[in-house]
Design a protein around this motif. Structure first.
Motif, PDB file in Angstrom:
ATOM      1  N   ALA A  56       0.863  -0.718  22.950  1.00  0.00           N
ATOM      2  CA  ALA A  56       1.185   0.584  22.343  1.00  0.00           C
ATOM      3  C   ALA A  56       1.139   0.514  20.822  1.00  0.00           C
ATOM      4  N   GLY A  57       1.488  -0.608  20.241  1.00  0.00           N
ATOM      5  CA  GLY A  57       1.530  -0.725  18.788  1.00  0.00           C
ATOM      6  C   GLY A  57       0.320  -1.405  18.187  1.00  0.00           C
ATOM      7  N   LYS A  58      -0.612  -1.800  19.018  1.00  0.00           N
ATOM      8  CA  LYS A  58      -1.775  -2.565  18.574  1.00  0.00           C
ATOM      9  C   LYS A  58      -2.551  -1.865  17.452  1.00  0.00           C
ATOM     10  N   PHE A  59      -2.746  -0.559  17.582  1.00  0.00           N
ATOM     11  CA  PHE A  59      -3.527   0.179  16.605  1.00  0.00           C
ATOM     12  C   PHE A  59      -2.687   1.212  15.846  1.00  0.00           C
ATOM     13  N   ALA A  60      -1.375   1.105  15.912  1.00  0.00           N
ATOM     14  CA  ALA A  60      -0.497   2.103  15.296  1.00  0.00           C
ATOM     15  C   ALA A  60      -0.664   2.159  13.785  1.00  0.00           C
ATOM     16  N   HIS A  61      -1.060   1.056  13.170  1.00  0.00           N
ATOM     17  CA  HIS A  61      -1.188   1.016  11.718  1.00  0.00           C
ATOM     18  C   HIS A  61      -2.519   1.588  11.230  1.00  0.00           C
ATOM     19  N   GLN A  62      -3.486   1.734  12.109  1.00  0.00           N
ATOM     20  CA  GLN A  62      -4.801   2.204  11.697  1.00  0.00           C
ATOM     21  C   GLN A  62      -4.837   3.720  11.555  1.00  0.00           C
ATOM     22  N   ARG A  63      -5.733   4.183  10.679  1.00  0.00           N
ATOM     23  CA  ARG A  63      -5.936   5.619  10.490  1.00  0.00           C
ATOM     24  C   ARG A  63      -6.569   6.223  11.721  1.00  0.00           C
ATOM     25  N   LYS A  64      -6.289   7.485  11.964  1.00  0.00           N
ATOM     26  CA  LYS A  64      -6.919   8.182  13.077  1.00  0.00           C
ATOM     27  C   LYS A  64      -8.404   8.344  12.787  1.00  0.00           C
ATOM     28  N   TRP A  65      -9.211   8.263  13.833  1.00  0.00           N
ATOM     29  CA  TRP A  65     -10.652   8.421  13.705  1.00  0.00           C
ATOM     30  C   TRP A  65     -10.986   9.883  13.499  1.00  0.00           C
ATOM     31  N   ASN A  66     -11.877  10.169  12.569  1.00  0.00           N
ATOM     32  CA  ASN A  66     -12.245  11.530  12.239  1.00  0.00           C
ATOM     33  C   ASN A  66     -13.755  11.676  12.421  1.00  0.00           C
ATOM     34  N   LEU A  67     -14.166  12.572  13.321  1.00  0.00           N
ATOM     35  CA  LEU A  67     -15.579  12.754  13.635  1.00  0.00           C
ATOM     36  C   LEU A  67     -16.386  13.149  12.406  1.00  0.00           C
ATOM     37  N   LEU A  68     -15.866  14.070  11.611  1.00  0.00           N
ATOM     38  CA  LEU A  68     -16.606  14.513  10.424  1.00  0.00           C
ATOM     39  C   LEU A  68     -16.823  13.375   9.439  1.00  0.00           C
ATOM     40  N   GLU A  69     -15.807  12.556   9.223  1.00  0.00           N
ATOM     41  CA  GLU A  69     -15.946  11.418   8.317  1.00  0.00           C
ATOM     42  C   GLU A  69     -16.945  10.414   8.863  1.00  0.00           C
ATOM     43  N   ALA A  70     -16.926  10.211  10.164  1.00  0.00           N
ATOM     44  CA  ALA A  70     -17.829   9.248  10.786  1.00  0.00           C
ATOM     45  C   ALA A  70     -19.288   9.692  10.687  1.00  0.00           C
ATOM     46  N   LEU A  71     -19.534  10.996  10.708  1.00  0.00           N
ATOM     47  CA  LEU A  71     -20.906  11.502  10.692  1.00  0.00           C
ATOM     48  C   LEU A  71     -21.489  11.659   9.294  1.00  0.00           C
ATOM     49  N   ARG A  72     -20.656  11.859   8.305  1.00  0.00           N
ATOM     50  CA  ARG A  72     -21.170  12.059   6.942  1.00  0.00           C
ATOM     51  C   ARG A  72     -21.946  10.825   6.491  1.00  0.00           C
ATOM     52  N   GLY A  73     -23.184  11.057   6.122  1.00  0.00           N
ATOM     53  CA  GLY A  73     -24.008   9.956   5.637  1.00  0.00           C
ATOM     54  C   GLY A  73     -24.578   9.078   6.737  1.00  0.00           C
ATOM     55  N   ASN A  74     -24.260   9.360   7.979  1.00  0.00           N
ATOM     56  CA  ASN A  74     -24.787   8.572   9.095  1.00  0.00           C
ATOM     57  C   ASN A  74     -26.155   9.128   9.468  1.00  0.00           C
ATOM     58  N   THR A  75     -27.191   8.390   9.199  1.00  0.00           N
ATOM     59  CA  THR A  75     -28.548   8.878   9.457  1.00  0.00           C
ATOM     60  C   THR A  75     -28.972   8.670  10.905  1.00  0.00           C
ATOM     61  N   HIS A  76     -28.181   7.962  11.691  1.00  0.00           N
ATOM     62  CA  HIS A  76     -28.540   7.710  13.086  1.00  0.00           C
ATOM     63  C   HIS A  76     -28.094   8.842  14.008  1.00  0.00           C
ATOM     64  N   VAL A  77     -26.976   9.479  13.689  1.00  0.00           N
ATOM     65  CA  VAL A  77     -26.479  10.587  14.504  1.00  0.00           C
ATOM     66  C   VAL A  77     -26.987  11.875  13.884  1.00  0.00           C
ATOM     67  N   ARG A  78     -28.022  12.427  14.479  1.00  0.00           N
ATOM     68  CA  ARG A  78     -28.662  13.593  13.880  1.00  0.00           C
ATOM     69  C   ARG A  78     -28.690  14.810  14.793  1.00  0.00           C
ATOM     70  N   VAL A  79     -28.541  14.636  16.112  1.00  0.00           N
ATOM     71  CA  VAL A  79     -28.719  15.752  17.041  1.00  0.00           C
ATOM     72  C   VAL A  79     -27.435  15.983  17.840  1.00  0.00           C
ATOM     73  N   ILE A  80     -26.875  17.192  17.694  1.00  0.00           N
ATOM     74  CA  ILE A  80     -25.630  17.549  18.375  1.00  0.00           C
ATOM     75  C   ILE A  80     -25.864  18.850  19.140  1.00  0.00           C
ATOM     76  N   LEU A  81     -25.464  18.856  20.409  1.00  0.00           N
ATOM     77  CA  LEU A  81     -25.571  20.048  21.254  1.00  0.00           C
ATOM     78  C   LEU A  81     -24.162  20.557  21.541  1.00  0.00           C
ATOM     79  N   ILE A  82     -23.919  21.835  21.228  1.00  0.00           N
ATOM     80  CA  ILE A  82     -22.609  22.447  21.469  1.00  0.00           C
ATOM     81  C   ILE A  82     -22.816  23.624  22.415  1.00  0.00           C
ATOM     82  N   THR A  83     -22.196  23.566  23.575  1.00  0.00           N
ATOM     83  CA  THR A  83     -22.324  24.650  24.546  1.00  0.00           C
ATOM     84  C   THR A  83     -21.254  25.708  24.296  1.00  0.00           C
TER      85      THR A  83
END
Length: 134
Positions: free
Chosen positions: A8-35
């Motif tokens: 339960a405490g293994k990752f408690a100190h780490q920041r939450k993952w944010n999709l927008l931050e992860a995608l900014r500047g990422n040239t590999h993730v280019r195609v997103i489909l939203i239904t």
């Protein structure tokens, strides 16, 4: 209060993952489909608006192509023309429409999909009563 221990405490100190931050500047993730992108500022259009700022190519679906294109046009001023946003008609109540929409998406995206955000859904309540004579 003590900090969590073990798994339960293994990752408690780490920041939450944010999709927008992860995608900014990422040239590999280019195609997103939203239904399920309907006009009116719901979850679908707002998600498309935010993700388009990462530079990704966004494909939105709607059961009516005119409404889907309306959402894409409404998102243009907010996204400063970074990435692309295209509407594809898919009516989830028709397998024919789903197949046609999938083919159109694959053609437009070059057979590529990095992220699927499944926002569309249908809530049906159907009650059937059967009478059996014994």
């Amino acid at each position: 209060m003590k900090a969590p221990t073990g798994e339960a405490g293994k990752f408690a100190h780490q920041r939450k993952w944010n999709l927008l931050e992860a995608l900014r500047g990422n040239t590999h993730v280019r195609v997103i489909l939203i239904t399920g992108c309907s006009p009116g500022g719901g979850l679908g259009p707002e998600t498309a608006k935010a993700l388009r700022l990462t530079g990704a190519d966004i494909y939105i679906t709607n059961r009516n192509i005119n409404t889907g294109q309306q959402v894409a046009e409404e998102n243009l001023p907010h996204s400063k023309k970074i990435g692309t946003e295209e509407a594809i008609e898919i009516n989830l109540s028709s397998l024919k429409s789903i197949r046609a929409g999938a083919e159109e998406f694959l053609k437009k995206s070059g057979n590529k999909l990095n992220i699927l955000i499944n926002n569309a859904g249908k809530y049906l309540v159907r009650m059937e009563i059967y009478f059996v004579h014994c």
